[in-house]
Design a protein around this motif. Structure first.
Motif, PDB file in Angstrom:
ATOM      1  N   SER A  73       0.875  -1.276  -0.072  1.00  0.00           N
ATOM      2  CA  SER A  73       0.026  -0.083  -0.031  1.00  0.00           C
ATOM      3  C   SER A  73       0.938   1.238   0.023  1.00  0.00           C
ATOM      4  O   SER A  73       2.247   1.180   0.156  1.00  0.00           O
ATOM      5  CB  SER A  73      -0.908  -0.123   1.118  1.00  0.00           C
ATOM      6  OG  SER A  73      -0.079  -0.095   2.441  1.00  0.00           O
ATOM      7  N   ARG A  74       0.146   2.379  -0.164  1.00  0.00           N
ATOM      8  CA  ARG A  74       0.947   3.678  -0.077  1.00  0.00           C
ATOM      9  C   ARG A  74       1.248   3.913   1.544  1.00  0.00           C
ATOM     10  O   ARG A  74       0.648   3.361   2.280  1.00  0.00           O
ATOM     11  CB  ARG A  74       0.171   4.842  -0.348  1.00  0.00           C
ATOM     12  CG  ARG A  74      -0.681   4.641  -1.761  1.00  0.00           C
ATOM     13  CD  ARG A  74       0.528   4.593  -2.992  1.00  0.00           C
ATOM     14  NE  ARG A  74       1.416   5.450  -2.939  1.00  0.00           N
ATOM     15  CZ  ARG A  74       2.532   5.387  -3.630  1.00  0.00           C
ATOM     16  NH1 ARG A  74       2.701   4.393  -4.617  1.00  0.00           N
ATOM     17  NH2 ARG A  74       3.552   6.580  -3.781  1.00  0.00           N
ATOM     18  N   LEU A  75       2.345   4.507   1.553  1.00  0.00           N
ATOM     19  CA  LEU A  75       2.946   4.507   3.112  1.00  0.00           C
ATOM     20  C   LEU A  75       3.102   6.027   3.603  1.00  0.00           C
ATOM     21  O   LEU A  75       3.517   6.532   2.944  1.00  0.00           O
ATOM     22  CB  LEU A  75       4.083   3.685   3.281  1.00  0.00           C
ATOM     23  CG  LEU A  75       3.691   2.056   2.902  1.00  0.00           C
ATOM     24  CD1 LEU A  75       5.353   1.405   2.883  1.00  0.00           C
ATOM     25  CD2 LEU A  75       3.134   1.574   3.719  1.00  0.00           C
TER      26      LEU A  75
ATOM     27  N   ALA B 168      -5.126   4.084   4.399  1.00  0.00           N
ATOM     28  CA  ALA B 168      -6.178   3.171   3.992  1.00  0.00           C
ATOM     29  C   ALA B 168      -6.643   3.506   2.732  1.00  0.00           C
ATOM     30  O   ALA B 168      -6.762   4.567   1.984  1.00  0.00           O
ATOM     31  CB  ALA B 168      -7.115   3.782   5.127  1.00  0.00           C
ATOM     32  N   GLY B 169      -6.870   2.104   1.966  1.00  0.00           N
ATOM     33  CA  GLY B 169      -7.669   2.092   0.644  1.00  0.00           C
ATOM     34  C   GLY B 169      -6.758   2.331  -0.540  1.00  0.00           C
ATOM     35  O   GLY B 169      -6.911   2.577  -1.504  1.00  0.00           O
ATOM     36  N   GLU B 170      -5.463   2.680  -0.276  1.00  0.00           N
ATOM     37  CA  GLU B 170      -4.417   3.074  -1.285  1.00  0.00           C
ATOM     38  C   GLU B 170      -3.476   2.120  -1.444  1.00  0.00           C
ATOM     39  O   GLU B 170      -2.773   1.636  -0.516  1.00  0.00           O
ATOM     40  CB  GLU B 170      -3.915   4.417  -0.954  1.00  0.00           C
ATOM     41  CG  GLU B 170      -4.696   5.736  -0.733  1.00  0.00           C
ATOM     42  CD  GLU B 170      -4.094   6.920  -0.480  1.00  0.00           C
ATOM     43  OE1 GLU B 170      -2.957   7.121  -1.048  1.00  0.00           O
ATOM     44  OE2 GLU B 170      -4.622   7.573   0.363  1.00  0.00           O
ATOM     45  N   THR B 171      -3.311   1.525  -2.817  1.00  0.00           N
ATOM     46  CA  THR B 171      -2.287   0.637  -3.081  1.00  0.00           C
ATOM     47  C   THR B 171      -1.548   1.107  -4.132  1.00  0.00           C
ATOM     48  O   THR B 171      -1.806   2.190  -4.752  1.00  0.00           O
ATOM     49  CB  THR B 171      -2.951  -0.723  -3.564  1.00  0.00           C
ATOM     50  OG1 THR B 171      -3.807  -0.663  -4.573  1.00  0.00           O
ATOM     51  CG2 THR B 171      -3.596  -1.431  -2.586  1.00  0.00           C
TER      52      THR B 171
ATOM     53  N   TRP C 235       8.719  -3.540   2.358  1.00  0.00           N
ATOM     54  CA  TRP C 235       7.636  -2.871   1.230  1.00  0.00           C
ATOM     55  C   TRP C 235       8.247  -3.344   0.250  1.00  0.00           C
ATOM     56  O   TRP C 235       9.519  -3.764  -0.210  1.00  0.00           O
ATOM     57  CB  TRP C 235       7.461  -1.503   1.382  1.00  0.00           C
ATOM     58  CG  TRP C 235       8.811  -0.482   1.604  1.00  0.00           C
ATOM     59  CD1 TRP C 235       9.801  -0.541   0.800  1.00  0.00           C
ATOM     60  CD2 TRP C 235       9.132   0.211   2.642  1.00  0.00           C
ATOM     61  NE1 TRP C 235      10.704   0.191   1.205  1.00  0.00           N
ATOM     62  CE2 TRP C 235      10.426   1.036   2.273  1.00  0.00           C
ATOM     63  CE3 TRP C 235       8.353   0.486   3.674  1.00  0.00           C
ATOM     64  CZ2 TRP C 235      11.025   1.690   3.121  1.00  0.00           C
ATOM     65  CZ3 TRP C 235       8.758   1.499   4.513  1.00  0.00           C
ATOM     66  CH2 TRP C 235      10.340   2.198   4.123  1.00  0.00           C
ATOM     67  N   GLU C 236       7.646  -3.248  -1.256  1.00  0.00           N
ATOM     68  CA  GLU C 236       8.106  -3.703  -2.446  1.00  0.00           C
ATOM     69  C   GLU C 236       8.926  -2.628  -2.762  1.00  0.00           C
ATOM     70  O   GLU C 236      10.158  -2.986  -3.509  1.00  0.00           O
ATOM     71  CB  GLU C 236       7.023  -3.621  -3.664  1.00  0.00           C
ATOM     72  CG  GLU C 236       6.023  -4.823  -3.119  1.00  0.00           C
ATOM     73  CD  GLU C 236       4.904  -4.751  -4.165  1.00  0.00           C
ATOM     74  OE1 GLU C 236       4.476  -3.844  -4.678  1.00  0.00           O
ATOM     75  OE2 GLU C 236       4.433  -6.076  -4.357  1.00  0.00           O
ATOM     76  N   ASP C 237       8.929  -1.404  -2.653  1.00  0.00           N
ATOM     77  CA  ASP C 237       9.921  -0.160  -3.055  1.00  0.00           C
ATOM     78  C   ASP C 237       9.535   0.952  -2.277  1.00  0.00           C
ATOM     79  O   ASP C 237       8.590   1.428  -1.679  1.00  0.00           O
ATOM     80  CB  ASP C 237       9.539   0.044  -4.499  1.00  0.00           C
ATOM     81  CG  ASP C 237      10.621   0.846  -5.076  1.00  0.00           C
ATOM     82  OD1 ASP C 237      11.862   0.521  -5.281  1.00  0.00           O
ATOM     83  OD2 ASP C 237      10.360   2.149  -5.285  1.00  0.00           O
TER      84      ASP C 237
ATOM     85  N   GLN D 204       6.722   3.882  -2.509  1.00  0.00           N
ATOM     86  CA  GLN D 204       5.564   3.703  -2.088  1.00  0.00           C
ATOM     87  C   GLN D 204       5.370   4.817  -0.703  1.00  0.00           C
ATOM     88  O   GLN D 204       4.261   5.174  -0.220  1.00  0.00           O
ATOM     89  CB  GLN D 204       5.389   2.314  -1.379  1.00  0.00           C
ATOM     90  CG  GLN D 204       5.099   1.159  -2.282  1.00  0.00           C
ATOM     91  CD  GLN D 204       5.300  -0.029  -1.709  1.00  0.00           C
ATOM     92  OE1 GLN D 204       6.195  -0.915  -2.070  1.00  0.00           O
ATOM     93  NE2 GLN D 204       4.384  -0.418  -0.826  1.00  0.00           N
ATOM     94  N   VAL D 205       6.476   5.404  -0.487  1.00  0.00           N
ATOM     95  CA  VAL D 205       6.489   6.254   0.800  1.00  0.00           C
ATOM     96  C   VAL D 205       5.953   7.694   0.403  1.00  0.00           C
ATOM     97  O   VAL D 205       6.517   8.267  -0.400  1.00  0.00           O
ATOM     98  CB  VAL D 205       7.531   6.400   1.679  1.00  0.00           C
ATOM     99  CG1 VAL D 205       7.434   7.293   2.625  1.00  0.00           C
ATOM    100  CG2 VAL D 205       8.240   4.906   1.895  1.00  0.00           C
ATOM    101  N   ASP D 206       4.648   8.003   0.687  1.00  0.00           N
ATOM    102  CA  ASP D 206       4.223   9.283   0.450  1.00  0.00           C
ATOM    103  C   ASP D 206       4.550  10.494   1.355  1.00  0.00           C
ATOM    104  O   ASP D 206       4.538  11.554   0.975  1.00  0.00           O
ATOM    105  CB  ASP D 206       2.651   9.083   0.080  1.00  0.00           C
ATOM    106  CG  ASP D 206       2.192   8.205  -0.991  1.00  0.00           C
ATOM    107  OD1 ASP D 206       2.802   8.040  -1.826  1.00  0.00           O
ATOM    108  OD2 ASP D 206       1.039   7.755  -0.945  1.00  0.00           O
TER     109      ASP D 206
END
Length: 131
Positions: free
Chosen positions: A61-63, A126-129, A96-98, A101-103
Motif C-alpha cells: 500500500s501507500r505508506l 487506508a484504501g490506497e495501493t 515494502w516492495e519499493d 510507496q512512501v508518500d
C-alpha cells in the motif's frame, strides 16, 4: 494493518552507504561494504517481526513513515543524509516492495543513546495501493 514499529540500528550517512566506480568512462554507483553491513544488520533486527508474522510479505500500500534517529555520539550530522540508506535497506529487507510507496516521510532527531539506533513507524494509507 495497525502501525508497524521497527527498532533498527542507526543508519550510515548516504556518503558512506553508496560508492561510485568509474568503469569504461562511465560512473556506476554501488552499495559500499558499510552499506551492505547495514542491510544485513537491518535484516537481523527484523527477525522478530518476521517470526511474529507481522512482516510475512512486503507491504503493497501507500505508506506514511516516521523515523526517530538516536545517534551513538554527540557528533553533528544531517538527518536527511541518513534516510536513503535506511529506506533502501528496508526495501532490500522486503518490508515494502519499493520505497517509492512512501508518500509521507517525517524525520526527527532524538537524544544520543549508547550504540545509537532508530525507530521507524510505518502506517498504511487506508484504501490506497501502489499501481
Amino acid at each position: 494493518m495497525p502501525d508497524l514499529t521497527l527498532h533498527l540500528p542507526f543508519p550510515p550517512s548516504v556518503n558512506h552507504y553508496w560508492r561510485t566506480a568509474v568503469r569504461q568512462g562511465k560512473a556506476s554507483p554501488y552499495v559500499s561494504a558499510q552499506g551492505k553491513a547495514y542491510r544485513k544488520a537491518v535484516k537481523r533486527a527484523l527477525g522478530k517481526e518476521r517470526m511474529a508474522g507481522r512482516l510475512a510479505e512486503p507491504l503493497r500500500s501507500r505508506l506514511a513513515v516516521t523515523v526517530g534517529l538516536f545517534a551513538p555520539t554527540g557528533a553533528r550530522y544531517d538527518i536527511d543524509n541518513r534516510m536513503k540508506g535506511l529506506l533502501d535497506a528496508l526495501t532490500d529487507a522486503e518490508v515494502w516492495e519499493d520505497d517509492s510507496q512512501v508518500d509521507r516521510l517525517v524525520i526527527e532527531r532524538g537524544e544520543v543513546i549508547e550504540g545509537g539506533g532508530c525507530v521507524v513507524v510505518i502506517r498504511t494509507r487506508a484504501g490506497e495501493t501502489t499501481p
